[in-house]
Design a protein around this motif. Structure first.
Motif, PDB file in Angstrom:
ATOM      1  N   ALA A 305       0.833  -1.213   0.000  1.00  0.00           N
ATOM      2  CA  ALA A 305       0.000   0.000   0.000  1.00  0.00           C
ATOM      3  C   ALA A 305       0.861   1.255   0.000  1.00  0.00           C
ATOM      4  O   ALA A 305       0.586   2.213  -0.737  1.00  0.00           O
ATOM      5  CB  ALA A 305      -0.932  -0.012   1.213  1.00  0.00           C
ATOM      6  N   ALA A 309       0.959   3.785  -3.199  1.00  0.00           N
ATOM      7  CA  ALA A 309       0.517   5.163  -2.959  1.00  0.00           C
ATOM      8  C   ALA A 309       1.633   6.148  -3.286  1.00  0.00           C
ATOM      9  O   ALA A 309       1.386   7.213  -3.891  1.00  0.00           O
ATOM     10  CB  ALA A 309       0.079   5.311  -1.501  1.00  0.00           C
ATOM     11  N   TRP A 310       2.856   5.807  -2.908  1.00  0.00           N
ATOM     12  CA  TRP A 310       4.008   6.669  -3.196  1.00  0.00           C
ATOM     13  C   TRP A 310       4.204   6.802  -4.706  1.00  0.00           C
ATOM     14  O   TRP A 310       4.455   7.894  -5.233  1.00  0.00           O
ATOM     15  CB  TRP A 310       5.255   6.100  -2.532  1.00  0.00           C
ATOM     16  N   ARG A 312       1.932   6.500  -7.014  1.00  0.00           N
ATOM     17  CA  ARG A 312       0.863   7.332  -7.570  1.00  0.00           C
ATOM     18  C   ARG A 312       1.130   8.813  -7.316  1.00  0.00           C
ATOM     19  O   ARG A 312       0.930   9.654  -8.200  1.00  0.00           O
ATOM     20  CB  ARG A 312      -0.478   6.922  -6.963  1.00  0.00           C
TER      21      ARG A 312
END
Length: 336
Positions: A305, A309-310, A312
């Motif tokens: 996750a 997320a990083w 993105r």
């Protein structure tokens, strides 16, 4: 590996008719998982509750934190072990490599290895790496993961086979031979890929040796998470160390071969329980096996996750959404 640190074992299996393959997955998967869970429940009846309460003690908290931390470290080493097998001019680095690896890692929670392969090929193409290069790197990683995991699992043998350690010399010598002559490990894999009409460019011997050493380091470090759990259960220090590290590697290899069971659920726990029963009571060993599963799932899903997320956020920063040009002061803003 871990992060082990996991990478189409399905390509190595004889092809089954689609209907038979679906039937085997539909019926055998729940049967195997249910049988394994039943065995674990029976083992937990006696020592299980007391062992579970041991994790709630204040002195167990640092050990649990250390367990998660070393498993995460093992995953990072697994990323590097895979990355060095992607041929040079098409190499993937940094966040791109981590994103591809962790997306493939998530695919192991469904039956079969083909999903991990498809993820690597799709994401690799998006990063500019040809599909054939990603396929060869993925399958070579699988082979080296099994090879190195089997080698590290020998650490559990002295406790399981007291007095018979000289028998370990033969597999240990085979493992060392693959380090000295990497072609012994890579040629069978590349030959198999060519049978499936895959264009293969084997990595250099130096890259394979580096991948083997990184994979061994990944197994050793990620296996420490089980040792910390053994210590939290008041297990032995030094015999618990070698047995726990070897047990985790053995269980991960065995469960990776159980391709019809998602991530080896049940199979891995029973293998760890059997290995740890040489240094712990059976119920306590089963508790450690279940705790190991919890630690691994938390570390894998949490790290995946964070990485995704990083990635993105980095993409958004590199390609910000176009903003409308500011209007001169005093000029009315026109809306469509």
């Amino acid at each position: 590996m871990s992060g082990a640190p996991d990478p189409a074992a399905s390509a190595a299996r004889p092809a089954l008719p689609p209907a038979l393959d679906r039937m085997l997955r539909r019926f055998l998967t729940p049967v195997i998982v249910l049988a394994a869970l039943t065995g674990l429940v029976l083992l937990l009846r006696d020592e299980g509750p007391a062992a579970a309460r041991a994790f709630a003690r204040a002195e167990a908290v640092p050990l649990l934190a250390a367990s998660v931390a070393v498993y995460l470290a093992g995953l990072l080493l697994a990323v590097h072990a895979w990355r060095v097998l992607v041929p040079g001019e098409h190499g993937v680095k940094g966040l791109t490599a981590a994103r591809i690896f962790f997306l493939g890692q998530l695919s192991k929670y469904v039956p079969g290895r083909i999903w991990g392969l498809l993820t690597h090929v799709t994401q690799g193409r998006a990063a500019g790496v040809p599909g054939a290069r990603m396929t060869s790197a993925y399958v070579l990683t699988l082979a080296l993961t099994v090879l190195t995991g089997a080698g590290v699992s020998l650490l559990a043998a002295p406790a399981a086979l007291p007095g018979h350690w000289p028998w370990l010399l033969l597999p240990a010598l085979c493992f060392l031979a693959c380090v000295v002559r990497p072609a012994l490990a890579t040629r069978p894999v590349t030959a198999l890929l060519r049978l499936f009409r895959q264009t293969v460019e084997p990595p250099s011997d130096r890259a394979v040796r580096r991948a083997i050493l990184l994979a061994v380091a990944s197994w050793l470090i990620s296996g420490l998470h089980l040792w910390f759990l053994v210590l939290a259960l008041d297990g032995p220090l030094w015999s618990g160390l070698t047995t726990a590290v070897g047990a985790f590697a053995l269980a991960a290899v065995v469960s990776s071969l159980a391709v019809i069971v998602p991530d080896g659920w049940g199979v891995r726990e029973l293998t760890i329980t059997a290995a740890l029963s040489t240094v712990l009571p059976a119920g306590t060993a089963a508790t450690a096996a279940i705790a190991s599963r919890v630690v691994c799932v938390v570390a894998e899903l949490g790290s995946s996750a964070v990485v995704l997320a990083w990635a993105r956020l980095r993409r958004r920063a590199a390609h910000p959404t176009a903003q409308p040009a500011p209007t001169p002061m005093g000029e009315p803003r026109v809306h469509p």
